[in-house]
Enzyme design. Sequence first.
Site, PDB file in Angstrom:
ATOM      1  N   ARG A 189      66.857 106.511 -20.298  1.00 62.19           N
ATOM      2  CA  ARG A 189      66.141 105.913 -19.159  1.00 62.19           C
ATOM      3  C   ARG A 189      65.268 106.948 -18.452  1.00 62.19           C
ATOM      4  NH1 ARG A 189      67.571 100.851 -17.841  1.00 62.19           N
ATOM      5  NH2 ARG A 189      69.470  99.982 -18.790  1.00 62.19           N
ATOM      6  N   ASP A 210      59.974 112.573 -24.984  1.00 62.95           N
ATOM      7  CA  ASP A 210      58.983 111.662 -24.409  1.00 62.95           C
ATOM      8  C   ASP A 210      57.604 112.309 -24.458  1.00 62.95           C
ATOM      9  OD1 ASP A 210      58.532 113.332 -22.094  1.00 62.95           O
ATOM     10  OD2 ASP A 210      60.395 112.578 -21.248  1.00 62.95           O
ATOM     11  N   HIS A 258      69.517 113.902   2.640  1.00 58.42           N
ATOM     12  CA  HIS A 258      68.100 113.542   2.588  1.00 58.42           C
ATOM     13  C   HIS A 258      67.891 112.224   1.852  1.00 58.42           C
ATOM     14  CE1 HIS A 258      63.763 114.084   2.303  1.00 58.42           C
ATOM     15  NE2 HIS A 258      63.861 113.819   1.003  1.00 58.42           N
TER      16      HIS A 258
END
Length: 429
Positions: free
Chosen positions: A323, A352, A210
């Site tokens: 990241r 985060d 995919h």
Amino acid sequence: MPRLFWKFFSIIWLTMAVTVGAIILLVNIIEGAPFAREREEGRRMIVLDLTADMLVRDGAAAASHFVGINAETLPPGLTISKTENADACAGSKTADARLVPAEGVCYRISLPVQPTFTMENIGPFIPWFTILVASTISAWALARYLIRPVVHLRDGLSALAHGRFDFRIGDKMAGRKDEVTALAYDFDASAARLQELQDAQQRLFHDVSHELRSPLSRLQAAVGVLRQSPAKLGSMLDRMDREVERLDTLVGEVLTLARLTAGSSLPLKTQTVDVIELLNEILGDAAFEAQAREVSITTSVDGIFRAEVEGELIYRALENVVRNAVKHTAEHSHISVSCEAMADRLTIGVADQGPGVGRDELERIFQPFSRGRDAVSRGGYGLGLAITRQAIERHGGRVHASLPAAGGLAITLELPRRPTPYGAGGDES
């Protein structure tokens, strides 16, 4: 002592005990009952003596009449006959005949012994027959007890050989609690693990296909535009370069994950690295990239932690976590990074302020090509955290995710100072 040994011991002991008890019981029965041969011999002597007395007292006609009317009740074979030798009556009587002088004639009354089948005939063989029967029953029970689980195991292995990883045999061991049952449940666990690996492999093939299809489709679209409008060559080439770069990144991450998975049993190529210094380098690069979204990052983590690690793997693991936080944190927010160095282990936390994930997705996000249901697509292929977990666990560490009370997502990495056997770190807490 293992339970299986005690089961065998109990079965054999009980079998022998029952056998000996049955032998003793039968011997007592045989010895206590009157023997049929003696009883028959006594009856025959009584009939012979009674007939002889009647012959002497009442004559031959009365004795013959007695024998005739009582033929059904007397022992079979009773006869009265004259002997040609008159001196025969001088002989003694025998067990099956009488010689009786009467009316000046010597008569012979005989009653031959009839063959009979009595308990006395088979008495000596009964103990041996009992032992044979008991041994046969116990051998059948033991063989059935042992062979049934072996047959189930054979069926299970045959199913695995034909790719049927959903086959289970633990439920066929009902009533057993021994080493064979433990082996059956170990088989079920192995089959379940193989099924998980097969499902993961199929899912990986599907996801890779995919993810490859999207950039390839865009490349095909760019080629079609170029054929229709050659004047757009410059912009289309730029787009094609970006798609090729995406393909290269995807293939690189897939190869890295495949190498980590396939090489889990291979030794690490370790060198001494200051992991905290390595983390500060990654944080510096990530802080520069995060300026575009006005995201601040903890850019300096104090301390020294020298560890024996494979530097490239640890760099990829730390970079992927940082990241990933930069991509998914909210704009104008902050990413916090913490380190706690202990004697033999370093714990790194990266939190985060993004949308986070559902509590039921905390483990699923470490699977290849997996993203949170509410995650906003910001590039990437969902392989970063999968690579991080594989890399850290290869060193004997642990990686897990949690949901802070203030929101967002927190990833915690635990890295030992020296590598431990693969998977052993999961036992420490």
